[in-house]
Scaffold this active site. Structure first.
Site, mmCIF file in Angstrom:
data_model
loop_
_atom_site.group_PDB
_atom_site.id
_atom_site.type_symbol
_atom_site.label_atom_id
_atom_site.label_comp_id
_atom_site.label_asym_id
_atom_site.label_seq_id
_atom_site.Cartn_x
_atom_site.Cartn_y
_atom_site.Cartn_z
ATOM 1 C CE LYS A 49 -2.795 0.925 3.710
ATOM 2 N NZ LYS A 49 -2.827 2.307 4.223
ATOM 3 C CB SER A 52 5.527 10.525 10.878
ATOM 4 O OG SER A 52 4.658 10.559 9.766
ATOM 5 C CD GLN A 102 0.866 8.688 7.081
ATOM 6 O OE1 GLN A 102 0.361 9.568 7.783
ATOM 7 N NE2 GLN A 102 0.262 7.546 6.826
ATOM 8 C CG ASP A 131 1.245 0.411 9.345
ATOM 9 O OD1 ASP A 131 0.846 1.225 10.200
ATOM 10 O OD2 ASP A 131 1.536 0.743 8.182
ATOM 11 C CE LYS A 187 0.366 4.953 12.871
ATOM 12 N NZ LYS A 187 0.925 5.629 11.705
ATOM 13 N NE ARG A 219 -4.345 0.508 13.743
ATOM 14 C CZ ARG A 219 -3.779 0.633 12.561
ATOM 15 N NH1 ARG A 219 -2.463 0.708 12.466
ATOM 16 N NH2 ARG A 219 -4.508 0.686 11.467
ATOM 17 N NE ARG A 234 -2.132 -1.305 8.942
ATOM 18 C CZ ARG A 234 -1.914 -1.633 7.664
ATOM 19 N NH1 ARG A 234 -2.021 -2.880 7.285
ATOM 20 N NH2 ARG A 234 -1.582 -0.710 6.772
HETATM 21 C C1 S3P Z 1 2.778 5.135 6.026
HETATM 22 C C2 S3P Z 1 3.464 5.480 7.154
HETATM 23 C C3 S3P Z 1 3.032 5.100 8.522
HETATM 24 C C4 S3P Z 1 2.029 3.958 8.502
HETATM 25 C C5 S3P Z 1 0.973 4.161 7.470
HETATM 26 C C6 S3P Z 1 1.576 4.283 6.085
HETATM 27 C C7 S3P Z 1 3.283 5.596 4.725
HETATM 28 O O1 S3P Z 1 2.456 6.232 9.140
HETATM 29 O O2 S3P Z 1 1.460 3.796 9.774
HETATM 30 O O3 S3P Z 1 0.081 3.055 7.477
HETATM 31 O O4 S3P Z 1 2.898 5.038 3.686
HETATM 32 O O5 S3P Z 1 4.094 6.530 4.725
HETATM 33 P P1 S3P Z 1 3.402 7.323 9.875
HETATM 34 O O6 S3P Z 1 4.491 7.611 8.938
HETATM 35 O O7 S3P Z 1 2.574 8.521 10.138
HETATM 36 O O8 S3P Z 1 3.852 6.642 11.132
#
Ligand code: S3P
Length: 442
Positions: free
Chosen positions: A21, A176, A178, A327, A354, A358, A400
């Protein structure tokens, strides 16, 4: 929709899981950003990834599925380049892109970096769960570098009003991927050099993809973490590759095989990137019988994983490991249910923000099967048991948790119910079908 699961029989067989993903989101975004046509096979079938695709479509990006009607996993993308995105800037406040991110945190945060960097006006919204998750972790650093952007008390809706991003040095305040990826995306539009300092390692798909696209990016490894140095405004070459299977989906079958006596499964073509597959190291130190055969190295390590039922011991997870297994923690909790002694998770307060809280939802899930768990502010302690009783699992609408609950349900003779089980579509629509296909007679 509730899902009924009668457990108690071993799982056996060879399976494949859909494409990763995290990599799929990035494949779509970076494909759109490249100057030319990108081709991907093995894309994730997750609803979240569909959300990213729909948003890029709203922005005018063209996608073509393969000629085969049934093959939703192959895609070509006509990239518009960095310059193409800048041309999407709108002039008046009435002309603003309204972009709905559903349940997908990755979509929301990466799109903020992309549109913020390009100065494209947009209003970003999401569903109830996403609207409760923190967005200032992206909004604040983007503001600091010159993007005009505002959140609604730290949450969605977020509005990008315009502004112009300037070269920056930014130390990540949260571990993170993201946030890191949002800042990298913004840096691609900036004339000059920007540096993102990552004190604690997180998944690195964005960096790998940019290197593959001849991006002007340099990674400097440090004693603690790394610096990512980017010179913006460099055209990016298109991409073409097969996306490996998602380890964060595979983990549910790995978990079930480890805790249901008599089980043995092989999962092929799974992502083995160490920033994602670290859970396998954790499980090995708990005593798991896991054989890994690596088949590819580039652009991402990939291989086959064979898992056999194992007698496991509890473990202590260090805070440095958390981002590498973030995750997989719901599945780890299901495994810890049957591991001898205590499994102690600390430094994991990120779990509270999340798709559900969680720490709470894992605690509820473990208790619902008669397990012993102590909830902590930043984690939990599970005391392993020999037996679980049938349960009605509250999924909290979190994919999840629904899948981790299903794994525990598979260990129990009798009728289990997974509530609102349709949420598995967020990451893994085929989950129940594959789980069913692995079931054997007890
Ligand atoms: C992800 C980063 C993670 C993860 C999320 C997908 C990504 O989040 O939990 O399911 O694709 O960059 P964080 O980076 O905020 O921890």
């Amino acid at each position: 929709m509730d899902k009924i699961i009668y457990g108690g029989s071993p799982i056996r067989g060879i399976v494949s899981v859909p494409g990763d993903k995290s990599i799929s989101h990035r494949a779509l975004i970076f494909g759109a950003l490249s100057s030319g046509q990108s081709n991907f096979t093995g894309l994730s079938t997750a609803k979240d990834v569909e959300t990213t695709k729909n948003i890029l479509k709203e922005l005018g990006i063209q996608f073509n599925n393969s000629n085969d009607e049934d093959d939703k996993k192959s895609l070509t993308i006509d990239g518009i380049g960095i310059g193409g995105f800048e041309k999407l800037r709108k002039s008046s406040d009435k002309e603003i892109y309204k972009l709905y991110c559903g349940n997908s945190g990755t979509t929301a945060r990466l799109i903020m970096g992309l549109l913020g960097g390009a100065g494209i006006k947009a209003e970003i919204t999401g569903d109830n769960s996403l609207s409760q998750r923190p967005m200032d972790r992206v909004v604040e650093p983007l503001k600091r570098i010159g993007v005009e952007i505002e959140s609604t008390q730290g949450h969605l809706p977020v509005r990008i009003i315009g502004g112009k991003a300037v070269p920056f040095n930014y130390t990540l305040q949260v571990a993170s991927a993201q946030v890191k990826s949002a800042m990298i995306l913004a840096a691609l539009f900036i004339n000059g050099t920007s540096t993102i300092i990552e004190p604690q390692e997180t998944r690195d798909h964005t960096e790998r993809m940019l290197l593959l696209m001849d991006g002007d990016i340099m990674i400097k490894r440090l004693l603690n973490g790394k610096n990512i140095i980017i010179n913006g405004r460099k055209e990016l070459t298109p991409l073409s590759f097969k996306i490996p299977g998602d380890i964060s989906s595979a983990i549910f079958f790995i978990a079930a095989a480890l805790i249901i006596p008599g089980s043995e499964i092989t999962i092929d073509h799974v992502l083995l990137n160490p920033t994602r597959a670290h859970i396998l190291e954790v499980l090995k130190r708990m005593g798991a019988k896991i054989d890994i055969e690596q088949t590819e190295e580039f652009p991402e390590p990939v291989g086959n994983i064979k898992v056999t039922y194992s007698r496991l011991n509890g473990t202590r997870i260090s805070s440095l490991e958390i981002p590498l297994i973030i995750d997989e923690i719901p599945a780890l909790a299901a495994i810890a249910f049957y591991a001898r002694g205590e499994t102690i998770v600390t430094g994991a307060s990120e779990l509270r923000v999340k798709e559900s809280d969680r720490i709470k939802s894992i605690t509820t899930m473990i208790k619902s099967f008669g397990g012993s768990i102590e909830e902590k502010d930043d984690g939990f302690i599970i005391k392993g048991r020999k037996r679980a009783h049938p349960s009605q699992v509250e999924s909290f609408g979190d994919h999840r948790i629904a899948m981790a609950g299903s794994v525990l349900a598979m260990t129990v003779k009798g009728k289990n119910v997974i509530k609102n089980s349709e949420c598995v579509e967020i990451s893994f629509p085929e989950f129940f079908q594959i789980l069913e296909s692995l079931k054997t007679e007890a």
